[in-house]
Design an enzyme around this catalytic site. Structure first.
Site, short mmCIF file in Angstrom:
data_model
loop_
_atom_site.label_atom_id
_atom_site.label_comp_id
_atom_site.label_asym_id
_atom_site.label_seq_id
_atom_site.Cartn_x
_atom_site.Cartn_y
_atom_site.Cartn_z
N TYR A 49 -24.63 -24.86 -34.97
CA TYR A 49 -24.25 -23.93 -33.90
C TYR A 49 -25.48 -23.29 -33.23
CZ TYR A 49 -19.58 -24.04 -36.12
OH TYR A 49 -18.38 -24.43 -36.67
N HIS A 107 -20.67 -30.25 -43.16
CA HIS A 107 -19.93 -30.01 -41.91
C HIS A 107 -18.98 -31.17 -41.55
CE1 HIS A 107 -20.49 -27.53 -37.98
NE2 HIS A 107 -19.27 -27.98 -38.07
N1 LIG Z 1 -15.89 -27.03 -39.22
C1 LIG Z 1 -15.80 -27.45 -37.99
O1 LIG Z 1 -15.99 -28.63 -37.69
C2 LIG Z 1 -15.44 -26.47 -36.91
C3 LIG Z 1 -15.10 -26.92 -35.63
C4 LIG Z 1 -14.75 -25.97 -34.66
C5 LIG Z 1 -14.76 -24.62 -34.98
N2 LIG Z 1 -15.15 -24.19 -36.22
C6 LIG Z 1 -15.18 -22.74 -36.58
O2 LIG Z 1 -13.89 -22.20 -36.34
C7 LIG Z 1 -14.02 -21.04 -35.52
C8 LIG Z 1 -12.77 -20.82 -34.69
O3 LIG Z 1 -12.46 -21.93 -33.89
P1 LIG Z 1 -12.59 -21.94 -32.29
O4 LIG Z 1 -13.59 -20.93 -31.88
O5 LIG Z 1 -12.80 -23.36 -31.90
O6 LIG Z 1 -11.13 -21.58 -31.81
P2 LIG Z 1 -10.07 -20.38 -31.98
O7 LIG Z 1 -10.59 -19.34 -32.90
O8 LIG Z 1 -8.76 -21.01 -32.25
O9 LIG Z 1 -9.97 -19.80 -30.51
C9 LIG Z 1 -11.00 -19.08 -29.89
C10 LIG Z 1 -10.57 -18.83 -28.45
O10 LIG Z 1 -9.36 -18.07 -28.45
C11 LIG Z 1 -9.54 -16.84 -27.73
N3 LIG Z 1 -8.87 -15.79 -28.48
C12 LIG Z 1 -9.29 -15.18 -29.61
N4 LIG Z 1 -8.40 -14.26 -30.02
C13 LIG Z 1 -7.38 -14.28 -29.12
C14 LIG Z 1 -6.18 -13.54 -29.01
N5 LIG Z 1 -5.84 -12.60 -29.90
N6 LIG Z 1 -5.36 -13.82 -27.95
C15 LIG Z 1 -5.69 -14.76 -27.05
N7 LIG Z 1 -6.83 -15.49 -27.10
C16 LIG Z 1 -7.67 -15.25 -28.15
C17 LIG Z 1 -11.03 -16.63 -27.67
O11 LIG Z 1 -11.39 -15.98 -26.49
P3 LIG Z 1 -12.22 -14.57 -26.48
O12 LIG Z 1 -13.50 -14.84 -27.22
O13 LIG Z 1 -12.41 -14.29 -25.03
O14 LIG Z 1 -11.35 -13.56 -27.19
C18 LIG Z 1 -11.60 -18.06 -27.67
O15 LIG Z 1 -11.59 -18.58 -26.36
C19 LIG Z 1 -15.27 -21.36 -34.69
O16 LIG Z 1 -15.77 -20.22 -34.05
C20 LIG Z 1 -16.17 -21.94 -35.75
O17 LIG Z 1 -16.76 -20.90 -36.52
C21 LIG Z 1 -15.47 -25.10 -37.19
#
Ligand SMILES: NC(=O)c1ccc[n+]([C@@H]2O[C@H](COP(=O)([O-])OP(=O)(O)OC[C@H]3O[C@@H](n4cnc5c(N)ncnc54)[C@H](OP(=O)(O)O)[C@@H]3O)[C@@H](O)[C@H]2O)c1
Length: 277
Positions: A49, A107
């Site tokens: 990241y 990862h």
């Molecule tokens: N291991 C892997 O391969 C892998 C892959 C992808 C992700 N990850 C990890 O998983 C974490 C979470 O996944 P993600 O960031 O892809 O997706 P997510 O957490 O499902 O969604 C994040 C998005 O949702 C919005 N959001 C957050 N809270 C909200 C709410 N209460 N109501 C409406 N919208 C909301 C955020 O916008 P705002 O910021 O504007 O609130 C952002 O655009 C990542 O940050 C990372 O640490 C791991």
């Protein structure tokens, strides 16, 4: 107050964490500091990241004692291998400004490269040396997990996988339960997309006087998985944490799970084929 879940090595981790994957190159220090201040104690980052320095700065700026926070990082494809894994961990420790990483994951399995078993052997050593707390994997299929266990005898504490209502991972979760692996859900809110306006989600939100995101996160927790939602906004960080004051009925849980689609992955990242270095 966030509840905790027990890993197979006896360690407890919070039942909800904070994702930091930096969309659009944003800085992670302030969101991480806010998140810890409002109550998150499980923080998710990765060498890949390129935000570990700012996540580390956010952790220090929060003023919360180091021992109270479970810091997660992950080993990228370019560092698969016996010696390379040590280099990756050293880099992450230096970036984060820490002497130990509490939860450390491979990862992606990268089966074509075929070095994840060697990588796992080094993580076991680093755990035994005290440099890593708990060790686990991310995006591993049952086949990859079985191979790790057969060849090393060490079961990962966690498998962090894509999971949201469009991709509820029913079979993979069953396999984790059989092995004693805790499922962490990445993109738990489906990246804030269509899942949050699905009628079954809206109906449950109405019935409990909560938001659609709270319904989806509560669904994860009731299924026994650990969601790690990401948000830049303090209001949403708080909203996403406030999921312990209501309980979805079995019927509501089942109807959210029923939103699952065979091709429900957000970006088509199939662990058997997806490569990221
Ligand atoms: N291991 C892997 O391969 C892998 C892959 C992808 C992700 N990850 C990890 O998983 C974490 C979470 O996944 P993600 O960031 O892809 O997706 P997510 O957490 O499902 O969604 C994040 C998005 O949702 C919005 N959001 C957050 N809270 C909200 C709410 N209460 N109501 C409406 N919208 C909301 C955020 O916008 P705002 O910021 O504007 O609130 C952002 O655009 C990542 O940050 C990372 O640490 C791991």
């Amino acid at each position: 107050m966030t509840t905790t879940i027990r890993l197979n090595n006896g360690t407890q981790i919070p039942h909800i964490g904070f994702g930091t994957f930096p969309h659009d190159g944003e800085d992670s220090a302030e969101p991480t500091r806010h998140a810890i201040e409002v109550g998150y104690r499980l923080i998710d980052t990765a060498l890949r990241y390129e935000n570990e320095r700012s996540v580390g700065a956010g952790i220090r700026a929060s003023g919360v004692t180091r021992d109270e926070i479970v810091v997660t990082s992950k080993l990228p494809g370019r560092h698969h291998g016996r010696d390379e894994a040590r280099v990756a961990v050293r880099e992450s420790l230096e970036h984060l400004g820490l002497e130990r990483i509490d939860l450390y994951l491979i990862h992606w399995p990268l089966p074509k490269l075929d070095r994840y078993v060697d990588t796992w052997k080094t993580l076991i050593e680093l755990r035994d040396e005290g440099v890593l707390g708990s060790i686990g994997v991310s995006n591993f299929t049952s086949e990859h997990l079985d191979r790790l266990v057969t060849e090393t005898g060490v079961v990962p504490a966690v498998n962090q996988i894509e999971m949201h209502p469009y991709f509820p991972q029913v079979d993979q979760r069953r396999a984790h339960a059989e092995l004693g692996i805790v499922t962490e859900s990445w993109s738990p809110l489906g990246r804030g997309g269509g899942v949050l306006s699905e009628p079954v989600v809206l109906r449950a939100a109405d019935a409990h006087g909560v938001t659609p995101a709270q319904v989806v996160l509560r669904w994860h927790v009731q299924l026994g998985t650990v969601p790690i939602p990401k948000s830049r906004s303090i209001e949403r960080q708080l909203e996403n944490l406030a999921i312990h004051g209501f309980t979805l009925s079995d019927q509501e849980v089942a109807s959210v799970t029923a939103l699952g689609r065979p091709d429900g992955r957000i970006a088509g990242q199939d662990p058997d084929a997806y490569e990221e270095f």
